[in-house]
Design a protein around this motif. Structure first.
Motif, PDB file in Angstrom:
ATOM      1  N   SER A  65       4.683 -14.991   1.028  1.00  0.00           N
ATOM      2  CA  SER A  65       5.544 -16.276   0.899  1.00  0.00           C
ATOM      3  C   SER A  65       6.920 -15.828   1.816  1.00  0.00           C
ATOM      4  O   SER A  65       7.552 -16.764   2.108  1.00  0.00           O
ATOM      5  CB  SER A  65       5.537 -16.541  -0.469  1.00  0.00           C
ATOM      6  N   ILE A  66       7.449 -14.919   1.648  1.00  0.00           N
ATOM      7  CA  ILE A  66       8.767 -14.508   2.062  1.00  0.00           C
ATOM      8  C   ILE A  66       8.656 -14.634   3.569  1.00  0.00           C
ATOM      9  O   ILE A  66       9.556 -15.556   4.273  1.00  0.00           O
ATOM     10  CB  ILE A  66       9.239 -13.063   1.661  1.00  0.00           C
ATOM     11  N   ASN A  67       7.780 -14.049   4.152  1.00  0.00           N
ATOM     12  CA  ASN A  67       7.421 -14.272   5.594  1.00  0.00           C
ATOM     13  C   ASN A  67       7.205 -15.731   6.141  1.00  0.00           C
ATOM     14  O   ASN A  67       7.721 -15.949   7.177  1.00  0.00           O
ATOM     15  CB  ASN A  67       6.409 -13.411   6.393  1.00  0.00           C
ATOM     16  N   THR A  68       6.796 -16.357   5.422  1.00  0.00           N
ATOM     17  CA  THR A  68       6.371 -17.918   5.821  1.00  0.00           C
ATOM     18  C   THR A  68       7.612 -18.536   5.624  1.00  0.00           C
ATOM     19  O   THR A  68       7.988 -19.383   6.662  1.00  0.00           O
ATOM     20  CB  THR A  68       5.355 -18.675   4.753  1.00  0.00           C
ATOM     21  N   LEU A  69       8.580 -18.287   4.621  1.00  0.00           N
ATOM     22  CA  LEU A  69       9.712 -19.076   4.567  1.00  0.00           C
ATOM     23  C   LEU A  69      10.818 -18.426   5.488  1.00  0.00           C
ATOM     24  O   LEU A  69      11.532 -19.282   6.057  1.00  0.00           O
ATOM     25  CB  LEU A  69      10.427 -18.721   3.103  1.00  0.00           C
ATOM     26  N   SER A  70      10.696 -17.410   6.010  1.00  0.00           N
ATOM     27  CA  SER A  70      11.618 -16.658   7.047  1.00  0.00           C
ATOM     28  C   SER A  70      11.325 -17.274   8.349  1.00  0.00           C
ATOM     29  O   SER A  70      12.539 -17.835   9.298  1.00  0.00           O
ATOM     30  CB  SER A  70      11.173 -15.491   7.277  1.00  0.00           C
ATOM     31  N   TYR A  71      10.198 -17.963   8.526  1.00  0.00           N
ATOM     32  CA  TYR A  71      10.121 -18.621  10.070  1.00  0.00           C
ATOM     33  C   TYR A  71       9.843 -20.215   9.705  1.00  0.00           C
ATOM     34  O   TYR A  71       9.613 -20.735  10.718  1.00  0.00           O
ATOM     35  CB  TYR A  71       8.723 -17.946  10.676  1.00  0.00           C
ATOM     36  N   ALA A  72       9.869 -20.769   8.426  1.00  0.00           N
ATOM     37  CA  ALA A  72       9.505 -22.098   8.589  1.00  0.00           C
ATOM     38  C   ALA A  72      10.461 -22.985   9.022  1.00  0.00           C
ATOM     39  O   ALA A  72       9.949 -24.048   9.848  1.00  0.00           O
ATOM     40  CB  ALA A  72       9.552 -22.395   6.845  1.00  0.00           C
ATOM     41  N   LEU A  98      11.710 -18.158  17.738  1.00  0.00           N
ATOM     42  CA  LEU A  98      10.936 -17.421  16.963  1.00  0.00           C
ATOM     43  C   LEU A  98      10.737 -15.897  17.496  1.00  0.00           C
ATOM     44  O   LEU A  98      10.638 -15.128  16.512  1.00  0.00           O
ATOM     45  CB  LEU A  98       9.447 -17.863  17.151  1.00  0.00           C
ATOM     46  N   SER A  99      10.839 -15.578  18.610  1.00  0.00           N
ATOM     47  CA  SER A  99      10.681 -14.007  18.904  1.00  0.00           C
ATOM     48  C   SER A  99      12.094 -13.364  18.301  1.00  0.00           C
ATOM     49  O   SER A  99      11.907 -12.225  17.889  1.00  0.00           O
ATOM     50  CB  SER A  99      10.718 -14.064  20.324  1.00  0.00           C
ATOM     51  N   ARG A 100      13.058 -14.023  18.340  1.00  0.00           N
ATOM     52  CA  ARG A 100      14.544 -13.308  17.819  1.00  0.00           C
ATOM     53  C   ARG A 100      14.242 -13.295  16.302  1.00  0.00           C
ATOM     54  O   ARG A 100      14.643 -12.301  15.889  1.00  0.00           O
ATOM     55  CB  ARG A 100      15.604 -14.059  18.178  1.00  0.00           C
ATOM     56  N   ALA A 101      13.893 -14.441  15.601  1.00  0.00           N
ATOM     57  CA  ALA A 101      13.670 -14.373  14.207  1.00  0.00           C
ATOM     58  C   ALA A 101      12.752 -13.216  13.927  1.00  0.00           C
ATOM     59  O   ALA A 101      12.791 -12.588  12.797  1.00  0.00           O
ATOM     60  CB  ALA A 101      13.131 -15.694  13.711  1.00  0.00           C
ATOM     61  N   THR A 102      11.521 -13.018  14.738  1.00  0.00           N
ATOM     62  CA  THR A 102      10.688 -11.998  14.244  1.00  0.00           C
ATOM     63  C   THR A 102      11.349 -10.672  14.335  1.00  0.00           C
ATOM     64  O   THR A 102      11.004  -9.844  13.268  1.00  0.00           O
ATOM     65  CB  THR A 102       9.191 -12.182  15.369  1.00  0.00           C
ATOM     66  N   SER A 103      11.931 -10.410  15.278  1.00  0.00           N
ATOM     67  CA  SER A 103      12.608  -9.007  15.339  1.00  0.00           C
ATOM     68  C   SER A 103      13.708  -8.891  14.426  1.00  0.00           C
ATOM     69  O   SER A 103      13.821  -7.886  13.751  1.00  0.00           O
ATOM     70  CB  SER A 103      13.438  -8.891  16.628  1.00  0.00           C
ATOM     71  N   LEU A 104      14.537  -9.756  13.962  1.00  0.00           N
ATOM     72  CA  LEU A 104      15.392  -9.595  12.948  1.00  0.00           C
ATOM     73  C   LEU A 104      14.617  -9.481  11.310  1.00  0.00           C
ATOM     74  O   LEU A 104      15.238  -8.654  10.804  1.00  0.00           O
ATOM     75  CB  LEU A 104      16.360 -10.953  12.998  1.00  0.00           C
ATOM     76  N   THR A 105      13.515 -10.368  11.488  1.00  0.00           N
ATOM     77  CA  THR A 105      12.971 -10.212  10.092  1.00  0.00           C
ATOM     78  C   THR A 105      12.517  -9.049   9.803  1.00  0.00           C
ATOM     79  O   THR A 105      12.509  -8.457   8.802  1.00  0.00           O
ATOM     80  CB  THR A 105      12.056 -11.493   9.798  1.00  0.00           C
TER      81      THR A 105
END
Length: 117
Positions: free
Chosen positions: A19-26, A33-40
């Motif tokens: 759920s946290i990963n889903t909300l991180s990218y929602a 998205l690629s930057r968000a993936t790296s940061l998360t």
């Protein structure tokens, strides 16, 4: 009893991570998205490392105060309880989340906002 405790713990840990990963990218635009993936990923690894390091430090401090070596599971109780209490400090951040957070990925439409809000 141990099996049920491990099963419940694993289930809720997996549910939390999903759920946290889903909300991180929602609400991240596709181009970011690629930057968000790296940061998360970096933030998750950092928080886990800090948690393990804090637990180890607390265990070391308790053992050095008592001038003993680790003699059993009871020696870990203070460190584990302290890390659990520290984890509870994240609850207010989740409570402040918008009710429509992640609406785009949940399949329900986010409430429309009035102009000027």
């Amino acid at each position: 009893m141990i099996f049920l405790a491990l099963l419940a713990g694993g289930f809720f840990r997996s549910l939390q991570m999903t759920s946290i990963n889903t909300l991180s990218y929602a609400d991240v635009p596709p181009g970011m998205l690629s930057r968000a993936t790296s940061l998360t990923s970096m933030a998750q690894q950092l928080s886990q490392s800090i948690g393990v390091g804090t637990g180890a430090l607390l265990l070391y401090l308790m053992l050095s105060i008592h001038h003993t070596a680790v003699s059993g599971p009871a020696d870990f109780s203070f460190a584990l309880a302290s890390v659990a209490i520290l984890s509870l400090f994240s609850v207010p951040f989740f409570l402040k989340m918008s009710p429509d957070a992640g609406a785009e990925v949940s399949g329900r439409a986010a409430p429309s906002k009035m102009p000027g809000e």
